[in-house]
Design a protein around this motif. Structure first.
Motif, PDB file in Angstrom:
ATOM      1  N   ARG A   1       9.687   3.310 -11.957  1.00 22.87           N
ATOM      2  CA  ARG A   1       8.889   4.506 -12.202  1.00 22.87           C
ATOM      3  C   ARG A   1       7.396   4.226 -12.028  1.00 22.87           C
ATOM      4  O   ARG A   1       6.675   5.019 -11.415  1.00 22.87           O
ATOM      5  N   ARG A   2       6.956   3.084 -12.557  1.00 23.66           N
ATOM      6  CA  ARG A   2       5.523   2.828 -12.536  1.00 23.66           C
ATOM      7  C   ARG A   2       5.007   2.563 -11.128  1.00 23.66           C
ATOM      8  O   ARG A   2       3.834   2.788 -10.834  1.00 23.66           O
TER       9      ARG A   2
ATOM     10  N   LYS B   1       4.429   5.915  -8.087  1.00 21.61           N
ATOM     11  CA  LYS B   1       3.157   6.593  -7.827  1.00 21.61           C
ATOM     12  C   LYS B   1       2.330   5.819  -6.805  1.00 21.61           C
ATOM     13  O   LYS B   1       1.660   6.395  -5.951  1.00 21.61           O
TER      14      LYS B   1
ATOM     15  N   ASP C   1      -3.440   1.390 -11.787  1.00 17.02           N
ATOM     16  CA  ASP C   1      -3.323   1.405 -13.249  1.00 17.02           C
ATOM     17  C   ASP C   1      -1.888   1.739 -13.640  1.00 17.02           C
ATOM     18  O   ASP C   1      -1.354   2.765 -13.240  1.00 17.02           O
ATOM     19  N   TYR C   2      -1.285   0.855 -14.421  1.00 19.16           N
ATOM     20  CA  TYR C   2       0.077   1.063 -14.895  1.00 19.16           C
ATOM     21  C   TYR C   2       0.029   1.783 -16.242  1.00 19.16           C
ATOM     22  O   TYR C   2      -0.749   1.419 -17.131  1.00 19.16           O
ATOM     23  N   GLU C   3       0.881   2.775 -16.400  1.00 18.38           N
ATOM     24  CA  GLU C   3       0.900   3.550 -17.632  1.00 18.38           C
ATOM     25  C   GLU C   3       1.413   2.751 -18.822  1.00 18.38           C
ATOM     26  O   GLU C   3       1.035   3.006 -19.957  1.00 18.38           O
ATOM     27  N   ASP C   4       2.298   1.784 -18.557  1.00 19.50           N
ATOM     28  CA  ASP C   4       2.894   1.030 -19.659  1.00 19.50           C
ATOM     29  C   ASP C   4       2.046  -0.158 -20.097  1.00 19.50           C
ATOM     30  O   ASP C   4       2.470  -0.945 -20.948  1.00 19.50           O
TER      31      ASP C   4
END
Length: 246
Positions: A2-3, A6, A146-149
């Motif tokens: 998922r990451r 994008k 930039d990774y959300e996690d």
């Protein structure tokens, strides 16, 4: 998966295509169904007006293939200095060494060694590419995404994530296939064990039974222990045994 989806959408799909992969295959893997509907609707696909029959552009649906960045190969080459960016749907299994090759290619950009020819315009030097000069500039840098996690986006980490995503697009049903294979092998082993047990316990008397056929008048060919006498057609087994002892 998922990451990095994008990043592939913003960087990779600007030049490369995933034209053999459906939007709906991301559902419950990288995104929910509603999220994929929103992402697919951002792209326009050729369609037909049901009233007039004219060709129109419609929003994409989850049942559409992922779009191509260029309409045809000629436009792709014109936009990339003569190079045609390959489709990435099955790139992981289309290259020798698979993930190892892709990782080395994405992270292996170097300065041109001394004495080596300088790359032409729009090319870069990569010792892991066949011919050393590749038409794709370096795309991965430390902290370029930039990774959300909260994962630190080192170049190697981004490359690893992209390769995992491409490995999944090449074989999206690999995990299910392995699970079905394990179930099939386990079932076969259980059936084999049951068949062996039945043969040894229930059918053993039939397996050890011997059936002999003798011509009328020469029944003495069958010895007392049910072994066929191959020495003589007319003498009994006792006579043959005595002659052997002598």
């Amino acid at each position: 998966l998922r990451r990095v989806s994008k990043f592939t959408k913003r960087v990779c799909q600007a030049c490369h295509s995933l034209q053999y992969f459906y939007w709906r295959m991301h559902i419950d893997v990288t995104h929910t169904k509603d999220e994929m509907k929103e992402i697919a609707a951002e792209y326009l696909y050729p369609g037909m007006d049901e009233d007039t029959g004219d060709i129109i552009e419609r929003p994409g649906t989850i049942n559409d293939f992922m779009p191509k960045p260029y309409e045809n190969e000629i436009k792709a080459r014109l936009a990339n200095n003569g190079a045609n960016p390959p489709d990435l749907t099955a790139i992981n299994i289309a290259r020798e060494a698979q993930e190892d090759y892709l990782f080395a290619l994405l992270t292996g950009y170097e300065e041109v060694p001394a004495g080596q020819k300088e790359p032409d315009e729009g090319q870069a030097y990569n010792p892991y590419f066949h011919g050393y000069y590749i038409g794709m500039a370096q795309q991965l840098y430390n902290e370029s995404v930039d990774y959300e996690d909260g994962t630190i986006p080192y170049q190697s980490q981004i490359a690893k994530d992209i390769i995992q995503y491409l490995a999944w697009t090449a074989q999206p049903w690999m995990d299910e296939s392995k699970m079905y294979g394990m179930k099939a092998i386990s079932s076969a082993l259980v059936m084999l064990g049951l068949m062996y047990y039945i043969m040894r316990s229930r059918k053993n008397h039939m397996r050890l039974r011997q059936v002999h056929f003798a011509v009328p008048g020469v029944e003495n060919q069958i010895t007392r222990n049910s072994v066929v006498n191959n020495f003589s057609k007319y003498k009994e087994a006792d006579t043959v045994t005595k002659s052997l002892k002598k």
